[in-house]
Design a protein around this motif. Structure first.
Motif, mmCIF file in Angstrom:
data_model
loop_
_atom_site.group_PDB
_atom_site.id
_atom_site.type_symbol
_atom_site.label_atom_id
_atom_site.label_comp_id
_atom_site.label_asym_id
_atom_site.label_seq_id
_atom_site.Cartn_x
_atom_site.Cartn_y
_atom_site.Cartn_z
ATOM 1 N N TRP A 368 0.841 -1.203 0.000
ATOM 2 C CA TRP A 368 0.000 0.000 0.000
ATOM 3 C C TRP A 368 0.875 1.253 0.000
ATOM 4 O O TRP A 368 0.663 2.178 -0.798
ATOM 5 N N ASP A 369 1.877 1.273 0.870
ATOM 6 C CA ASP A 369 2.767 2.430 0.936
ATOM 7 C C ASP A 369 3.594 2.573 -0.345
ATOM 8 O O ASP A 369 3.853 3.693 -0.813
ATOM 9 N N ARG A 370 4.010 1.444 -0.927
ATOM 10 C CA ARG A 370 4.796 1.495 -2.165
ATOM 11 C C ARG A 370 3.977 2.118 -3.285
ATOM 12 O O ARG A 370 4.485 2.961 -4.053
ATOM 13 N N SER A 373 3.822 5.819 -2.871
ATOM 14 C CA SER A 373 5.084 6.446 -3.268
ATOM 15 C C SER A 373 5.204 6.524 -4.790
ATOM 16 O O SER A 373 5.733 7.506 -5.337
ATOM 17 N N GLN A 374 4.736 5.486 -5.472
ATOM 18 C CA GLN A 374 4.749 5.527 -6.936
ATOM 19 C C GLN A 374 3.883 6.670 -7.453
ATOM 20 O O GLN A 374 4.269 7.376 -8.401
ATOM 21 N N ALA A 378 5.198 10.148 -9.466
ATOM 22 C CA ALA A 378 4.598 10.467 -10.757
ATOM 23 C C ALA A 378 3.753 11.730 -10.695
ATOM 24 O O ALA A 378 3.210 12.156 -11.720
ATOM 25 N N LEU A 379 3.638 12.328 -9.499
ATOM 26 C CA LEU A 379 2.778 13.487 -9.285
ATOM 27 C C LEU A 379 1.365 13.215 -9.804
ATOM 28 O O LEU A 379 0.709 14.056 -10.412
ATOM 29 N N ASP A 380 0.896 11.981 -9.513
ATOM 30 C CA ASP A 380 -0.418 11.513 -9.928
ATOM 31 C C ASP A 380 -1.384 11.757 -8.777
ATOM 32 O O ASP A 380 -1.575 10.923 -7.891
ATOM 33 N N LEU A 387 -5.554 6.309 -2.874
ATOM 34 C CA LEU A 387 -4.785 5.471 -1.958
ATOM 35 C C LEU A 387 -4.762 6.012 -0.530
ATOM 36 O O LEU A 387 -4.354 5.303 0.390
ATOM 37 N N ALA A 388 -5.194 7.232 -0.333
ATOM 38 C CA ALA A 388 -5.107 7.862 0.981
ATOM 39 C C ALA A 388 -6.046 7.200 1.980
ATOM 40 O O ALA A 388 -7.133 6.732 1.624
#
Length: 431
Positions: A368-370, A373-374, A378-380, A387-388
């Protein structure tokens, strides 16, 4: 084959619908869940009469779960407001809800809660006894306390806090070992007063076999309450707390002999450096039974912020092996929580639970944390919101302060580290 409780089924080698539900949620094969229930290391609170239940498991090897306390009181008697809290708690993915109602039409609120909630529902029957019988505490008979336990079980309650470890021997030990904050457990203090006023044994201890019969009939999980939990840093890990824990370990074995599932409740207020040792001690003395902690609150000086003191302690406890966190709100020690207080308490507790799961190395926790971070690199923003833990709040913060450059935020703007590194690594110009 027939069975009486989840533990009985597990010990017969059966896999119940509830075990399958837990297995699907945890990503673990159902046979493993069955074996853990049989051993007592996992409990599945699942009253046979709770029709709306979507069962969850609590214990070693599973995600750390959180509980939300609700309920009506004499000073804040608003059933509709409490039901609004129930609905919001479920939206925020609380794993369990405890009805701590202590006044008025408790049965009406409890029925509404059980009808609505797919989450496990717990109660503390002694809170209800005084209002139900409309008597002074001293006048309630031992058998009347047991009648309330049976009434809650028949209503469909999945787990109950029963303060059975505070017996006459413990009362004498308490008197010989003075504390700064005495007995802070509401149920514990009521039982202590009843025992002293009547010169009698704790009815939940004296008639523990009767309680086990009730729990076995309806498949109620016993949450053995810590009447002598520490209510301040100074009282933590004292003789009273530990002696009661030893008694709870003995009661755990008695319950398991009857195929009744058990959880053990724990502290309380405690310094950070004592938490891990307390979790280890509980697991050892109570034979690996799931551990349910209130906090622990790691300092006494933060009224208004005890959701934070609790989350700090809860994360440490979960990392050390605690299985179930009782949320604490900013209103702790001050008032009945509002809806907003409840929301803050839930989110603080969920953060603590996930932090503990990361430290435990539970499958899927780090993934979940990975993924977050992705999304960040990617500033997505949409993926970050999805995901928050609290997507609505994350999205609202972004919308309230829009940046000049969409691939940044108003904290850093065009000198955003992610933006700069992305451009450099792609061979483009920066700034």
């Amino acid at each position: 084959m027939t069975y009486t409780t989840q533990m009985d089924a597990a010990r017969q080698g059966l896999i119940t619908r509830e075990m399958e539900q837990v297995a699907a949620k945890e990503g673990i094969v159902a046979a493993t869940i069955r074996d853990w229930v049989a051993a007592g290391r996992v409990a599945i609170p699942a009253n046979k009469r709770h029709r709306s239940l979507d069962a969850c498991g609590i214990g070693t090897g599973l995600r750390t779960k959180i509980n939300v306390n609700l309920g009506i009181s004499k000073d804040c008697y608003d059933i509709e407001q409490e039901m609004a809290k129930v609905r919001r708690a479920l939206e925020l993915r609380a794993d369990a809800i405890m009805d701590l109602s202590s006044f008025g039409k408790t049965a009406e609120f409890r029925a509404g809660l059980l009808a609505l909630s797919p989450a496990a529902v717990g109660t503390v029957p002694i809170y209800d006894a005084i209002g139900f019988y409309d008597k002074e505490l001293q006048e309630i008979r031992a058998e009347e306390f047991l009648e309330v336990v049976e009434r809650h079980a028949a209503d469909g309650v999945d787990f109950m806090t029963i303060h059975a470890g505070l017996n006459r021997d413990m009362v004498e030990k308490f008197k010989r070992n003075p504390r700064l904050t005495h007995i802070v457990s509401r149920g514990g203090s009521l039982l202590y007063a009843w025992m002293e006023l009547n010169g009698s044994e704790n009815p939940f201890y004296e008639h523990f076999d009767k309680i086990l019969e009730i729990c076995r009939e309806y498949d109620v999980t016993l949450s053995l309450g810590d009447a002598l939990r520490p209510g301040c840093i100074q009282d933590a890990t004292d003789a009273c707390q530990i002696q009661e824990l030893i008694t709870l370990g003995e009661l755990t074995r008695r319950a398991w002999e009857r195929n009744v599932q058990v959880m053990i409740e724990g502290p309380g207020h405690m310094k950070i450096d004592e938490i891990a040792a307390n979790v280890t001690l509980q697991k050892r003395l109570c034979h690996g039974a799931p551990f349910y902690v209130l906090g622990p609150l790691v300092t006494d000086v933060a009224p208004g912020y005890d959701h934070i003191t609790s989350a700090i302690g809860g994360a440490i406890a979960a990392a050390a092996g605690a299985d179930f966190l009782c949320y604490v709100t900013p209103a702790e020690h001050l008032r009945l929580p509002t809806l907003a207080d409840m929301e803050e308490g839930i989110m603080a507790s969920r953060i603590a639970a996930h932090a503990g799961d990361l430290a435990k190395g539970l499958p899927g926790a780090a993934e979940w944390d990975r993924r977050m971070s992705q999304a960040r690199v990617a500033l997505d923003w949409e993926s970050m919101f999805d995901l928050a833990l609290d997507p609505a709040k994350a999205r609202r913060y972004r919308e309230e302060s829009r940046p000049e450059h969409e691939d940044s935020c108003t904290m850093c703007g065009k000198i955003c580290a992610m933006r700069t590194m992305n451009q450099l690594l792609k061979g483009g110009a920066t700034l």
